[in-house]
Write an enzyme that holds these catalytic residues in place. Structure first.
Site, PDB file in Angstrom:
ATOM      1  N   ASP A 181      -0.578   4.337   0.772  1.00  0.00           N
ATOM      2  CA  ASP A 181      -1.125   5.416   1.698  1.00  0.00           C
ATOM      3  C   ASP A 181      -0.569   5.330   2.830  1.00  0.00           C
ATOM      4  O   ASP A 181       0.143   4.279   3.117  1.00  0.00           O
ATOM      5  CB  ASP A 181      -2.784   5.051   1.646  1.00  0.00           C
ATOM      6  CG  ASP A 181      -3.083   3.692   2.497  1.00  0.00           C
ATOM      7  OD1 ASP A 181      -2.324   2.840   2.146  1.00  0.00           O
ATOM      8  OD2 ASP A 181      -4.265   4.012   3.353  1.00  0.00           O
TER       9      ASP A 181
ATOM     10  N   HIS B  73       0.899  -1.276   0.000  1.00  0.00           N
ATOM     11  CA  HIS B  73       0.021   0.000  -0.059  1.00  0.00           C
ATOM     12  C   HIS B  73       0.979   1.329   0.011  1.00  0.00           C
ATOM     13  O   HIS B  73       1.941   1.329   0.570  1.00  0.00           O
ATOM     14  CB  HIS B  73      -0.861  -0.208   1.289  1.00  0.00           C
ATOM     15  CG  HIS B  73      -0.552   0.068   2.444  1.00  0.00           C
ATOM     16  ND1 HIS B  73      -0.216   1.276   3.129  1.00  0.00           N
ATOM     17  CD2 HIS B  73       0.126  -1.116   3.329  1.00  0.00           C
ATOM     18  CE1 HIS B  73       0.294   1.017   4.550  1.00  0.00           C
ATOM     19  NE2 HIS B  73       0.548  -0.265   4.549  1.00  0.00           N
TER      20      HIS B  73
ATOM     21  N   GLU C 245      -5.359   0.939   2.437  1.00  0.00           N
ATOM     22  CA  GLU C 245      -5.005  -0.015   3.634  1.00  0.00           C
ATOM     23  C   GLU C 245      -5.362   0.644   5.015  1.00  0.00           C
ATOM     24  O   GLU C 245      -5.675   0.106   5.827  1.00  0.00           O
ATOM     25  CB  GLU C 245      -3.568  -0.592   3.394  1.00  0.00           C
ATOM     26  CG  GLU C 245      -3.405  -1.944   3.832  1.00  0.00           C
ATOM     27  CD  GLU C 245      -3.020  -1.772   5.359  1.00  0.00           C
ATOM     28  OE1 GLU C 245      -3.195  -2.583   6.352  1.00  0.00           O
ATOM     29  OE2 GLU C 245      -2.576  -0.582   6.048  1.00  0.00           O
TER      30      GLU C 245
ATOM     31  N   HIS D  88     -24.302  25.270  32.644  1.00  0.00           N
ATOM     32  CA  HIS D  88     -23.305  25.813  33.678  1.00  0.00           C
ATOM     33  C   HIS D  88     -23.308  24.760  34.747  1.00  0.00           C
ATOM     34  O   HIS D  88     -24.293  24.105  35.078  1.00  0.00           O
ATOM     35  CB  HIS D  88     -24.014  27.094  34.181  1.00  0.00           C
ATOM     36  CG  HIS D  88     -23.202  27.857  35.107  1.00  0.00           C
ATOM     37  ND1 HIS D  88     -22.755  27.504  36.209  1.00  0.00           N
ATOM     38  CD2 HIS D  88     -22.641  29.332  35.221  1.00  0.00           C
ATOM     39  CE1 HIS D  88     -22.177  28.475  36.921  1.00  0.00           C
ATOM     40  NE2 HIS D  88     -22.062  29.393  36.424  1.00  0.00           N
TER      41      HIS D  88
ATOM     42  N   ASP E  11       4.714  -6.015   4.368  1.00  0.00           N
ATOM     43  CA  ASP E  11       3.940  -4.884   5.177  1.00  0.00           C
ATOM     44  C   ASP E  11       3.918  -5.103   6.777  1.00  0.00           C
ATOM     45  O   ASP E  11       3.139  -4.767   7.606  1.00  0.00           O
ATOM     46  CB  ASP E  11       2.620  -4.711   4.711  1.00  0.00           C
ATOM     47  CG  ASP E  11       1.952  -3.478   5.368  1.00  0.00           C
ATOM     48  OD1 ASP E  11       2.560  -2.569   5.627  1.00  0.00           O
ATOM     49  OD2 ASP E  11       0.651  -3.198   5.269  1.00  0.00           O
TER      50      ASP E  11
ATOM     51  N   ARG F 257      -8.917  -5.636  18.504  1.00  0.00           N
ATOM     52  CA  ARG F 257      -7.951  -6.556  17.827  1.00  0.00           C
ATOM     53  C   ARG F 257      -8.639  -7.935  17.966  1.00  0.00           C
ATOM     54  O   ARG F 257      -8.815  -8.416  19.279  1.00  0.00           O
ATOM     55  CB  ARG F 257      -6.687  -6.593  18.297  1.00  0.00           C
ATOM     56  CG  ARG F 257      -5.972  -5.334  17.934  1.00  0.00           C
ATOM     57  CD  ARG F 257      -5.496  -4.956  16.509  1.00  0.00           C
ATOM     58  NE  ARG F 257      -5.029  -3.748  16.073  1.00  0.00           N
ATOM     59  CZ  ARG F 257      -4.763  -3.194  15.083  1.00  0.00           C
ATOM     60  NH1 ARG F 257      -4.731  -3.969  13.985  1.00  0.00           N
ATOM     61  NH2 ARG F 257      -4.272  -1.817  14.997  1.00  0.00           N
TER      62      ARG F 257
ATOM     63  N   THR G 162     -15.990  26.242  33.374  1.00  0.00           N
ATOM     64  CA  THR G 162     -16.943  25.418  34.418  1.00  0.00           C
ATOM     65  C   THR G 162     -18.408  25.127  33.578  1.00  0.00           C
ATOM     66  O   THR G 162     -19.268  25.723  33.422  1.00  0.00           O
ATOM     67  CB  THR G 162     -17.387  26.119  35.489  1.00  0.00           C
ATOM     68  OG1 THR G 162     -17.790  27.495  35.113  1.00  0.00           O
ATOM     69  CG2 THR G 162     -16.392  26.324  36.682  1.00  0.00           C
TER      70      THR G 162
ATOM     71  N   SER H  40      -3.171  -5.619  11.726  1.00  0.00           N
ATOM     72  CA  SER H  40      -4.217  -6.321  10.920  1.00  0.00           C
ATOM     73  C   SER H  40      -3.517  -5.954   9.346  1.00  0.00           C
ATOM     74  O   SER H  40      -3.453  -4.652   9.181  1.00  0.00           O
ATOM     75  CB  SER H  40      -5.492  -5.684  11.081  1.00  0.00           C
ATOM     76  OG  SER H  40      -5.765  -5.994  12.510  1.00  0.00           O
TER      77      SER H  40
ATOM     78  N   HIS I 194       2.985   4.326  12.515  1.00  0.00           N
ATOM     79  CA  HIS I 194       1.914   5.025  12.921  1.00  0.00           C
ATOM     80  C   HIS I 194       2.382   6.121  14.041  1.00  0.00           C
ATOM     81  O   HIS I 194       1.230   6.756  14.831  1.00  0.00           O
ATOM     82  CB  HIS I 194       0.559   4.344  13.470  1.00  0.00           C
ATOM     83  CG  HIS I 194       0.261   3.036  12.501  1.00  0.00           C
ATOM     84  ND1 HIS I 194      -1.063   2.747  12.637  1.00  0.00           N
ATOM     85  CD2 HIS I 194       0.635   2.845  11.182  1.00  0.00           C
ATOM     86  CE1 HIS I 194      -1.056   1.901  11.765  1.00  0.00           C
ATOM     87  NE2 HIS I 194      -0.261   1.782  10.944  1.00  0.00           N
TER      88      HIS I 194
HETATM   89  N1  BES Z   1       1.523  -2.632   8.398  1.00  0.00           N
HETATM   90  C1  BES Z   1       0.392  -2.376   8.996  1.00  0.00           C
HETATM   91  C2  BES Z   1      -0.079  -3.811   9.470  1.00  0.00           C
HETATM   92  C3  BES Z   1       0.692  -4.593  10.482  1.00  0.00           C
HETATM   93  C4  BES Z   1       1.356  -3.755  11.533  1.00  0.00           C
HETATM   94  C5  BES Z   1       1.038  -5.849  10.527  1.00  0.00           C
HETATM   95  C6  BES Z   1       2.171  -4.348  12.459  1.00  0.00           C
HETATM   96  C7  BES Z   1       1.783  -6.558  11.384  1.00  0.00           C
HETATM   97  C8  BES Z   1       2.311  -5.600  12.738  1.00  0.00           C
HETATM   98  C9  BES Z   1      -0.681  -1.977   8.283  1.00  0.00           C
HETATM   99  O1  BES Z   1      -0.471  -0.915   7.538  1.00  0.00           O
HETATM  100  C10 BES Z   1      -1.623  -1.359   9.222  1.00  0.00           C
HETATM  101  O2  BES Z   1      -1.294  -0.538  10.026  1.00  0.00           O
HETATM  102  N2  BES Z   1      -2.943  -1.782   9.196  1.00  0.00           N
HETATM  103  C11 BES Z   1      -3.951  -1.382  10.165  1.00  0.00           C
HETATM  104  C12 BES Z   1      -5.251  -1.908   9.404  1.00  0.00           C
HETATM  105  C13 BES Z   1      -6.501  -1.193   9.710  1.00  0.00           C
HETATM  106  C14 BES Z   1      -6.435   0.310   9.615  1.00  0.00           C
HETATM  107  C15 BES Z   1      -7.682  -2.102   9.285  1.00  0.00           C
HETATM  108  C16 BES Z   1      -3.787  -1.880  11.679  1.00  0.00           C
HETATM  109  O3  BES Z   1      -3.477  -3.032  11.844  1.00  0.00           O
HETATM  110  O4  BES Z   1      -4.039  -0.982  12.424  1.00  0.00           O
HETATM  111 ZN    ZN Z   2       1.015  -0.944   6.323  1.00  0.00          ZN
END
Ligand code: BES
Ligand code: ZN
Length: 456
Positions: A89, A87, A154, A214, A181, A329, A316, A400, A428
């Site tokens: 993005d 991906h 993704e 209030h 990934d 998860r 307040t 994921s 992230h």
């Molecule tokens: N690269 C990650 C997935 C990942 C992260 C796999 C760490 C294994 C270990 C992927 O780009 C990602 O962040 N996916 C999201 C999916 C969600 C937005 C549906 C995630 O896991 O939060």
């Molecule tokens: Zn990724």
């Protein structure tokens, strides 16, 4: 292979320049204001794939961000067809003030390249583009048939990719899917992933009185939606980390003895893990190790919470509304739609009559698991061992990639997770980076992998 190995070594500096260019597009899929940047990034990939000699390169529009497709299918019918997925993005960059260098101006510091998307996932997409380029440049051909798709959604749950796949089953028909990934197990421990967790992402909007009040005039007489929301969240889990939603664990398959033992054999220190995060002690579901908790057990986390007065100083006020984002998860056998229903029913049950709650599902993804004892996995293992000079370990992943199960369901193809990131590369998060040795070894491994797949 030696000509390719040399080519990869010799082109190291050029790879870095190209990677920096790829990383300069602010392709944040969730931001409407970056729509143009996302498209420009797709166009960059298209032109790059054309330049390295792939065929049928095209940008396929979707109802969201586009998918880039390319192939090279001249290896012959007796050779397997590999679908490489990645991906382009990326996640938002906030809090931007915590970045050491600007997120879309890649900077090399020490062994790493720092930029949003460096590890997740542009760097790893680049790895495959460079491995394919090396074969095409040195041999004029690829050892296997290759199809490549790079998507732009993704990070927002691959919202439109399922429709794209179901509408292009022939185009995407393949023997196996390869995704880079994910991460290696540790700095010097290459890994092949065989499972991912799923996700069920919810939002709560709690409404109390019909307007902000209030807090002196009304405080004590009317429930506060922020307090009510805090109570709701607190009731979702007990203090031993067990999720209290009725039926939540019904479909969770317990780890078998063999897998449990496999996890336990991997080098792991809770102490070191906690230290790296500056926490005194770890927290998780009672009765499970950290690897079990993050790889093979479901979780529930509040990802964001807001409402009321958030400005500087004090106001307040007894607010009218409060909000929370809550994600779960899931492990491979759990169904996100079913979990959404269980979550909603439980939240309704525990919400006091003093407030109203609106529950919405943001996005869902199923977990996935692939068999380890396939020829594809063996080929991956051989390639990793050669590319990194070390035998890989087989691991699950806590993150994921929802489309993995879609590939299985729609194309009947298993996925090999060939991850070249590291778990602590800040995906992230501010200062995301990718280790450049792993980047180089990743290119070499992928190039060898295509050869091994041809022999499989
Ligand atoms: N690269 C990650 C997935 C990942 C992260 C796999 C760490 C294994 C270990 C992927 O780009 C990602 O962040 N996916 C999201 C999916 C969600 C937005 C549906 C995630 O896991 O939060
Ligand atoms: Zn990724």
């Amino acid at each position: 292979m030696s000509n390719i190995t040399n080519f990869i070594k010799e082109n190291k500096d050029r790879y870095l320049t190209e990677l920096k260019h790829f990383l300069s597009f602010p392709s944040i899929s969730t931001n409407p204001e970056n729509k143009k940047d996302v498209l420009e990034c797709a166009e960059y990939i298209k032109s790059h794939l054309e330049k390295i000699g792939l065929q049928n390169v095209a940008i396929y529009p979707t109802d969201g961000h586009p998918v880039v497709y390319a192939d090279w299918l001249n290896a012959g019918k007796d050779k397997p067809t590999i679908l490489v997925y990645g991906h382009y993005d990326v996640q938002p960059v906030d809090p931007i003030e915590l970045w050491t260098s600007p997120p879309f101006e890649a900077e090399v510091r020490g062994e790493n390249i720092y930029a949003r998307g460096s590890a997740d996932d542009k760097g790893q997409v680049m790895i495959h583009m460079k491995a394919l380029e090396a074969h095409l440049a040195k041999n004029g051909s690829l050892p296997v048939n290759i199809k490549l798709i790079v998507e732009g959604e993704e990070e927002i749950g691959s919202v439109h990719l399922g429709d794209f796949i179901s509408g292009h089953k022939d185009l995407l028909k393949c023997d196996v899917v390869v995704i880079s990934d994910t991460s290696m197990y540790d700095k010097d421990v290459p890994a092949i992933g065989y499972a991912l967790r799923g996700l069920c992402y919810m939002q709560l909007e709690v409404t109390g009185p019909n307007r902000d009040l209030h807090s002196g005039q009304y405080g004590g007489a009317v429930d506060n939606p922020i307090n009510a929301l805090a109570h709701i969240i607190a009731k979702l889990k007990d203090d031993k980390g067990k999720i209290l939603i009725d039926g939540f664990y019904d479909d969770v398959v317990p780890l078998d003895k063999e897998e449990k033992e496999g996890f336990a054999k991997l080098p792991f220190s809770d102490k070191k893990y906690a230290k790296g995060l500056d926490v005194e002690e770890l927290f998780g579901e009672e009765g499970y190790t950290t690897l079990e908790r993050t790889w093979a057990r479901p979780t529930l986390d509040c990802n964001g919470i807001w409402g009321g007065f958030m400005g500087e100083g004090a106001k307040t006020v007894l607010p009218s509304k409060a909000f929370a984002k809550i994600s779960m998860r899931l492990v491979p056998n759990q169904d996100p739609d079913k979990i959404e229903k269980l979550f909603s029913a439980f939240v309704r049950k525990i919400t006091p009559k003093t407030v109203k709650v609106k529950i919405s599902g943001l996005h869902h993804g199923k977990g996935a698991m692939t068999p380890i004892d396939t020829k594809w996995m063996k080929a991956a293992s051989k390639a990793m061992a050669q590319g990194f000079g070390k035998e890989p370990v087989f691991i699950r992943e806590g993150g994921s990639i929802p489309i993995v199960l879609t590939f299985k369901e729609m194309l009947d193809a298993d996925t090999v997770l060939l991850g070249f990131g590291l778990p602590d590369e800040n995906a992230h998060s501010p200062d995301e980076h990718l280790n450049l040795n792993n980047f180089q070894n990743g290119i070499l491994t992928s190039a060898i992998f295509y050869d091994e797949l041809a022999k499989a």
